[in-house]
Write an enzyme that holds these catalytic residues in place. Structure first.
Site, short mmCIF file in Angstrom:
data_model
loop_
_atom_site.label_atom_id
_atom_site.label_comp_id
_atom_site.label_asym_id
_atom_site.label_seq_id
_atom_site.Cartn_x
_atom_site.Cartn_y
_atom_site.Cartn_z
N THR A 49 -23.01 19.92 -59.90
CA THR A 49 -22.10 20.82 -60.62
C THR A 49 -20.65 20.57 -60.22
OG1 THR A 49 -21.72 23.17 -61.16
CG2 THR A 49 -22.09 22.66 -58.87
N GLY A 73 -25.71 29.63 -61.89
CA GLY A 73 -25.04 30.92 -61.94
C GLY A 73 -24.12 31.09 -60.75
N1 ASP Z 1 -24.00 27.65 -59.22
C1 ASP Z 1 -22.74 27.02 -59.52
C2 ASP Z 1 -21.76 27.40 -58.45
O1 ASP Z 1 -21.73 28.52 -58.03
C3 ASP Z 1 -22.19 27.34 -60.84
C4 ASP Z 1 -23.16 27.60 -61.97
O2 ASP Z 1 -24.28 27.15 -61.98
O3 ASP Z 1 -22.79 28.30 -62.92
O4 ASP Z 1 -20.97 26.56 -58.08
#
Ligand code: ASP
Length: 334
Positions: A208, A242
């Site tokens: 990510t 998330g």
């Molecule tokens: N989990 C990721 C983060 O907190 C972002 C996401 O999956 O929306 O960096």
């Protein structure tokens, strides 16, 4: 163990198999029972969000040739990382508040080997750097400049990951500098992928660019083994997307796998992990409406589950029936 017990209760063939295997160790029994009963659904790959569809395609190409789950998940998430139109992963990801694209990724294989990078800049494929950390260093996690230098040493090229659209949006954001990561607004998302291969082995990958306009140096759950991803080859695998802070708070994916170890189905395990977040949000006096977390999970039998705090989260599943996008069930009905 409870898993094994329930399974034995429900299948006559399984009982015979257990008798035959009386002198084998427990792990052997689980393997044998599952394959005799024909219940294991493999191969299978799951990944978060709709960008999971093309990512699953690439992973499936590896799995259908009896490839290793580890290769499948790395190959799969690299598709999303390389796509400049996906604005929350890899190349094209939204920057932090200083305009820097910083990437987080981790990977885990069937032997519990782990590798991770955090706050990595200028490198298009953090997942492959994470894999190199796992396979070529005595460590499990590299961050920032150290991760970048290591990536270069492994042949990765320095690239500009900030695409024009992201730069424009960031400059617009700077006018107010209002930082509120919102639930289901496209300013974050992660590709987490978990797979069970033809040999019955599990692996997972997670990558990510994290929350858009985060503080420079902020690291989310995605590169943290046990938070954004966890794999136990005897039990199952889970990955998350998330608000990373909430996932880290409950050691989310480790929790999901441990719940499966206690006999919960992947679905029930995801639900219970989300309920833990719900409870802590209440205790901490925060507003659940501002939070989104989604888990997906897969067990050793190829059964899967998913659950999230609020509606809007979907995931892609590719098995012998094809590649499908599925809406996850959710807690908060408003
Ligand atoms: N989990 C990721 C983060 O907190 C972002 C996401 O999956 O929306 O960096």
């Amino acid at each position: 163990m409870a898993n094994r017990r329930n399974f034995i209760k429900t299948t006559a063939i399984a009982s015979v198999a257990v008798a035959l295997n009386a002198f084998k160790d427990k792990t052997d029994e689980i393997e044998e029972v599952s394959s005799i009963s024909g219940k294991v659904k493999k191969p299978i790959v799951l990944s978060t969000w709709n960008f999971g569809i093309p990512a699953n395609e690439a992973a499936w190409d590896v799995l259908k040739k009896k490839g290793r789950a580890l290769d499948a998940v790395e190959t799969g998430v690299r598709i999303t990382e390389a796509d400049p139109k996906e604005r929350s992963v890899g190349y094209g990801g939204r920057p932090d508040r200083d305009g820097r694209v910083t990437l987080d990724a981790c990977i885990m294989d069937e032997f519990s080997n782990i590798g991770s990078v955090a706050c990595l800049e200028h490198i298009k494929h953090p997942i492959s750097v994470a894999r190199a950390v796992m396979e070529k260093t005595p460590h499990v996690m590299l961050v920032g400049e150290g991760a970048f230098q290591f990536a270069l040493s492994q042949g990765h090229k320095k690239e500009n990951l900030l695409v024009e659209t992201s730069e424009k949006e960031w400059k617009e954001w700077l006018k107010t500098s209002d930082y509120h990561p919102k639930a289901n607004i496209e300013n974050h998302d992660t590709i987490g992928m978990i797979a069970l291969d033809e040999h019955g082995n599990l692996s997972g990958a997670c990558t990510t660019s994290g929350l858009a306009y985060k503080m420079h140096g902020r690291v989310g759950d995605s590169p943290i083994i046990g938070a954004g991803l966890y794999v136990d080859n005897e039990i199952g695998a889970a990955t998350a997307t998330g608000h990373g802070e909430e996932v880290i708070r409950i050691a989310g994916c480790h929790l999901v796998v441990e719940l499966m170890r206690q006999g919960k189905s992947p679905q029930k395990a995801c639900e219970e992990a989300v309920m833990r977040i719900v409870k802590l949000t209440q205790i901490r006096n925060k507003n659940l409406k501002d939070i989104q977390v989604g888990f997906i999970a897969l067990n050793k039998k190829g059964e899967h589950g998913a659950y999230c705090v609020q509606g809007g989260f979907n995931y892609a599943k590719y098995d012998e029936t094809g590649n499908k996008l599925i809406d996850a069930a959710y807690y908060l009905k408003v």
